[in-house]
Design an enzyme around this catalytic site. Structure first.
Site, PDB file in Angstrom:
ATOM      1  CG  ASP A  30      -2.057   0.976   1.132  1.00 19.27           C
ATOM      2  OD1 ASP A  30      -3.212   0.525   1.036  1.00 19.27           O
ATOM      3  OD2 ASP A  30      -1.792   2.200   1.138  1.00 19.27           O
ATOM      4  CG  HIS A  99      -8.806  -2.600  -2.306  1.00 19.05           C
ATOM      5  ND1 HIS A  99      -9.762  -1.901  -3.023  1.00 19.05           N
ATOM      6  CD2 HIS A  99      -8.628  -1.917  -1.152  1.00 19.05           C
ATOM      7  CE1 HIS A  99     -10.138  -0.836  -2.319  1.00 19.05           C
ATOM      8  NE2 HIS A  99      -9.473  -0.833  -1.168  1.00 19.05           N
TER       9      HIS A  99
HETATM   10  P1  5GP Z   1      -9.797   1.680   0.539  1.00 17.35           P
HETATM   11  O1  5GP Z   1      -9.928   2.917   1.384  1.00 17.35           O
HETATM   12  O2  5GP Z   1     -10.436   1.871  -0.825  1.00 17.35           O
HETATM   13  O3  5GP Z   1     -10.260   0.442   1.228  1.00 17.35           O
HETATM   14  O4  5GP Z   1      -8.250   1.482   0.326  1.00 17.35           O
HETATM   15  C1  5GP Z   1      -7.556   1.980  -0.770  1.00 17.35           C
HETATM   16  C2  5GP Z   1      -6.094   1.809  -0.458  1.00 17.35           C
HETATM   17  O5  5GP Z   1      -5.360   1.953  -1.657  1.00 17.35           O
HETATM   18  C3  5GP Z   1      -5.534   2.854   0.517  1.00 17.35           C
HETATM   19  O6  5GP Z   1      -4.948   2.183   1.623  1.00 17.35           O
HETATM   20  C4  5GP Z   1      -4.513   3.628  -0.318  1.00 17.35           C
HETATM   21  O7  5GP Z   1      -3.385   3.996   0.430  1.00 17.35           O
HETATM   22  C5  5GP Z   1      -4.176   2.637  -1.417  1.00 17.35           C
HETATM   23  N1  5GP Z   1      -3.812   3.235  -2.685  1.00 17.35           N
HETATM   24  C6  5GP Z   1      -4.509   4.173  -3.376  1.00 17.35           C
HETATM   25  N2  5GP Z   1      -3.917   4.461  -4.527  1.00 17.35           N
HETATM   26  C7  5GP Z   1      -2.798   3.666  -4.585  1.00 17.35           C
HETATM   27  C8  5GP Z   1      -1.761   3.503  -5.571  1.00 17.35           C
HETATM   28  O8  5GP Z   1      -1.734   4.132  -6.620  1.00 17.35           O
HETATM   29  N3  5GP Z   1      -0.791   2.592  -5.274  1.00 17.35           N
HETATM   30  C9  5GP Z   1      -0.779   1.866  -4.120  1.00 17.35           C
HETATM   31  N4  5GP Z   1       0.222   1.002  -3.934  1.00 17.35           N
HETATM   32  N5  5GP Z   1      -1.753   1.988  -3.178  1.00 17.35           N
HETATM   33  C10 5GP Z   1      -2.741   2.886  -3.420  1.00 17.35           C
END
Ligand code: 5GP
Ligand code: ZN
Length: 113
Positions: A30, A99
């Site tokens: 992440d 995810h």
């Molecule tokens: P959500 O809040 O949708 O459950 O989690 C999305 C996750 O994706 C977050 O922890 C954020 O840090 C991660 N994230 C968002 N964009 C990117 C990216 O471009 N690359 C990586 N490696 N992680 C990302």
């Protein structure tokens, strides 16, 4: 989906620190880790959220859980980790590609926020 960041990571079009690529799914670090170890595990197939998954996704969803346990062991957090899915904005989902967050490396609180 062409404008989806996780589809781009899965296809190699966008960069990420990949920890596993097994054909059907990919796991990567992440960008904004919430624990010393924070890995995202995603299906290569674009599924916006868990509640959009269909019966044909069942095997892949099972593989993600087995991959999570394997990655946890490989990354030294096999003795205590959490696997989390945020489904929908109300639950904190920001990226609309299914995810699983694999978190560990510190004591994790319960209940989650
Ligand atoms: P959500 O809040 O949708 O459950 O989690 C999305 C996750 O994706 C977050 O922890 C954020 O840090 C991660 N994230 C968002 N964009 C990117 C990216 O471009 N690359 C990586 N490696 N992680 C990302
Ligand atoms: Zn996608």
């Amino acid at each position: 989906m062409s404008d989806c960041i996780f589809c781009k990571i899965a296809s190699g079009e966008a960069k990420a620190r990949i920890v596993l690529d097994d054909g059907d799914l990919v796991a990567f670090l992440d960008l904004n880790p919430q624990a010393p170890t924070h890995v995202l595990i995603v299906p290569k197939k674009h599924i916006a959220k868990l509640s959009d998954a269909v019966p044909e996704d069942e095997a892949m969803l099972g593989r993600i859980q087995l991959a999570a346990a394997k990655i946890a062991a490989q990354m030294g957090i096999g003795d205590g980790f959490r696997l989390v899915v945020n489904n929908g904005r109300k639950a904190g989902q920001a990226v609309d590609h299914l995810h699983y967050h694999l978190l560990g490396g510190r004591r994790l609180q319960w209940p989650p926020g």
